[in-house]
Design a protein around this motif. Sequence first.
Motif, short mmCIF file in Angstrom:
data_model
loop_
_atom_site.label_atom_id
_atom_site.label_comp_id
_atom_site.label_asym_id
_atom_site.label_seq_id
_atom_site.Cartn_x
_atom_site.Cartn_y
_atom_site.Cartn_z
N GLY A 1 5.99 10.51 2.24
CA GLY A 1 6.22 9.41 1.31
C GLY A 1 5.42 8.20 1.74
N ILE A 2 5.55 7.13 0.98
CA ILE A 2 4.81 5.91 1.29
C ILE A 2 5.34 5.30 2.57
CG2 ILE A 2 4.21 3.62 0.46
CD1 ILE A 2 4.51 4.65 -2.36
N LEU A 3 4.43 5.06 3.51
CA LEU A 3 4.82 4.44 4.76
C LEU A 3 4.88 2.93 4.59
CD1 LEU A 3 2.74 6.48 7.35
CD2 LEU A 3 5.17 6.67 6.85
N VAL A 4 5.91 2.34 5.13
CA VAL A 4 6.05 0.89 5.11
C VAL A 4 6.18 0.40 6.54
CG1 VAL A 4 7.06 0.78 2.81
CG2 VAL A 4 8.55 1.12 4.78
N PHE A 5 5.76 -0.84 6.75
CA PHE A 5 5.74 -1.41 8.08
C PHE A 5 6.43 -2.76 8.05
CE2 PHE A 5 2.05 1.24 7.39
CZ PHE A 5 2.09 2.11 8.46
N VAL A 6 6.94 -3.13 9.21
CA VAL A 6 7.68 -4.38 9.32
C VAL A 6 6.74 -5.57 9.23
CG1 VAL A 6 9.20 -5.75 10.80
CG2 VAL A 6 9.49 -3.27 10.66
N ASP A 7 5.54 -5.46 9.83
CA ASP A 7 4.60 -6.58 9.80
C ASP A 7 3.19 -6.03 9.61
OD1 ASP A 7 3.49 -5.94 12.54
OD2 ASP A 7 5.56 -6.44 13.08
N PRO A 8 2.24 -6.85 9.20
CA PRO A 8 0.87 -6.38 8.96
C PRO A 8 0.20 -5.86 10.23
CG PRO A 8 1.26 -8.48 7.86
CD PRO A 8 2.43 -8.24 8.74
N GLU A 9 0.51 -6.45 11.40
CA GLU A 9 -0.14 -5.99 12.63
C GLU A 9 0.21 -4.54 12.93
OE1 GLU A 9 1.53 -8.73 12.24
OE2 GLU A 9 -0.05 -10.27 12.40
N GLU A 10 1.46 -4.17 12.71
CA GLU A 10 1.85 -2.78 12.93
C GLU A 10 1.13 -1.85 11.96
OE1 GLU A 10 5.87 0.05 12.84
OE2 GLU A 10 5.98 -2.10 12.38
N ALA A 11 0.95 -2.31 10.71
CA ALA A 11 0.25 -1.49 9.73
C ALA A 11 -1.20 -1.28 10.14
CB ALA A 11 0.34 -2.15 8.36
N VAL A 12 -1.86 -2.32 10.64
CA VAL A 12 -3.26 -2.19 11.06
C VAL A 12 -3.39 -1.22 12.22
CG1 VAL A 12 -5.20 -3.44 12.06
CG2 VAL A 12 -3.90 -4.46 10.19
N ARG A 13 -2.51 -1.32 13.20
CA ARG A 13 -2.58 -0.42 14.34
C ARG A 13 -2.41 1.04 13.93
NH1 ARG A 13 0.61 -4.56 16.74
NH2 ARG A 13 2.49 -3.30 16.34
N ASP A 14 -1.53 1.27 12.96
CA ASP A 14 -1.26 2.65 12.58
C ASP A 14 -2.41 3.25 11.77
OD1 ASP A 14 1.29 4.51 12.66
OD2 ASP A 14 0.34 4.81 10.70
N VAL A 15 -3.00 2.47 10.85
CA VAL A 15 -4.08 3.03 10.03
C VAL A 15 -5.35 3.22 10.85
CG1 VAL A 15 -3.12 2.07 7.91
CG2 VAL A 15 -4.78 0.74 9.21
N LEU A 16 -5.55 2.40 11.89
CA LEU A 16 -6.74 2.58 12.71
C LEU A 16 -6.68 3.90 13.48
CD1 LEU A 16 -7.33 -1.03 14.11
CD2 LEU A 16 -8.63 0.18 12.34
N ARG A 17 -5.48 4.37 13.79
CA ARG A 17 -5.35 5.65 14.46
C ARG A 17 -5.81 6.80 13.58
NH1 ARG A 17 -1.09 7.78 15.42
NH2 ARG A 17 0.41 6.62 14.13
N HIS A 18 -5.79 6.60 12.27
CA HIS A 18 -6.20 7.64 11.33
C HIS A 18 -7.56 7.33 10.72
CE1 HIS A 18 -1.82 8.30 11.57
NE2 HIS A 18 -2.12 9.57 11.33
N HIS A 19 -8.37 6.56 11.46
CA HIS A 19 -9.78 6.32 11.12
C HIS A 19 -9.95 5.52 9.83
CE1 HIS A 19 -10.55 9.20 14.31
NE2 HIS A 19 -9.79 10.09 13.68
N TRP A 20 -8.98 4.68 9.51
CA TRP A 20 -9.18 3.74 8.41
C TRP A 20 -10.05 2.58 8.90
CZ3 TRP A 20 -6.08 2.78 3.62
CH2 TRP A 20 -5.48 3.95 3.16
#
Length: 351
Positions: free
Chosen positions: A269-288
């Motif tokens: 499902g759609i992943l949601v994050f508490v803050d933008p910094e956490e979202a950036v760290r997670d997408v960078l792990r998947h080569h975004w």
Amino acid sequence: MSDTARAIRRVYLACEFLPADPTVRGLVSIGLTDDAGRDYYAVNNDMDFTAVLDVPWMVDDVWPWLPRCTADGYPYLLDRVHPDVKLIKEIRDEVAMYFACGPPETHLYAACGGQHIHRLHSLWDNHWEVMPSAVPRWFHELWSLAVQAGNPPLPERPRREHHALTHARYYRTLHERLLTLTACPRCGGDGFRPARGFHRTPAGRQWAAPPRIGCVDESPATRRVPEDHGYPPYRPDTGSDRSTRLPTRQMHSVVCDVCAYVYDEDGDGILVFVDPEEAVRDVLRHHWMCLTDGRAICPRDDEEHRAVYDELMPPEPGAGGDERIPPDEEIDERIPPDEEIDERIPPDEER
């Protein structure tokens, strides 16, 4: 028909006017007729002739039906000596007299009559305290009566004859046709809900609407009253029994700015994050790719994404067409000072 219905005078109103000019200069003509056949027609001598002649459809459909001077070959001159052409003051006084002569109760009718009654009231600058009490303050819309009757076939309307009195007479014919379909067979009336006291000022009140009186059911049949289903009585919501609202929190999701793909690499499902910094760290792990301007680009390999990647790449050396040699690589072809040749003749060789 009841005695009340017989005591009501029905007057039908139609006007020709300039839609863009709501003043008396925009009134071209006014026509009135009643159920007894008493007519009134007047052409406004104070109309804005230039504005009327600037409207093509009024020149074609309205102007030909006005009194004109045609003897000298001037079809666009109004015949000011014609008895129907009157000053606005004369029209105001004669219209007031027209409504004053008749039963004390008058019903006014028109079709799409909002503009028409406005033109009628504009004779007194729409000032109800100045306007005579015999002049109706509101009107019955005949098209609403036609809708209530189920939109039946109606009498044919005069085509291309924009004459105020002709239209007023047509409204009378239209109403007579609708009365055969909608009027109450017991009390008569005008096809609308029976009422009394229209357009009359009650004592001690200024233009108050009179109470409506409907048809009384005198049949011996037993009246049906609502059954008591045992529902609790209505109690207004005071807010005391409302459930406590849970606290809310703003969450963040990541969307590709190229293909609008919502970040969901785990497939749950759609992943949601508490803050933008956490979202950036997670997408960078998947080569975004996360850009400094806030855009995010997914790693999908297609033509659209490659075009964006190419725009983000720095230009290749020499790609701009500037083939000049950098300053640090310039070759100084000048002869060094220690290798300069002094071709002057030495002093000891001079003669």
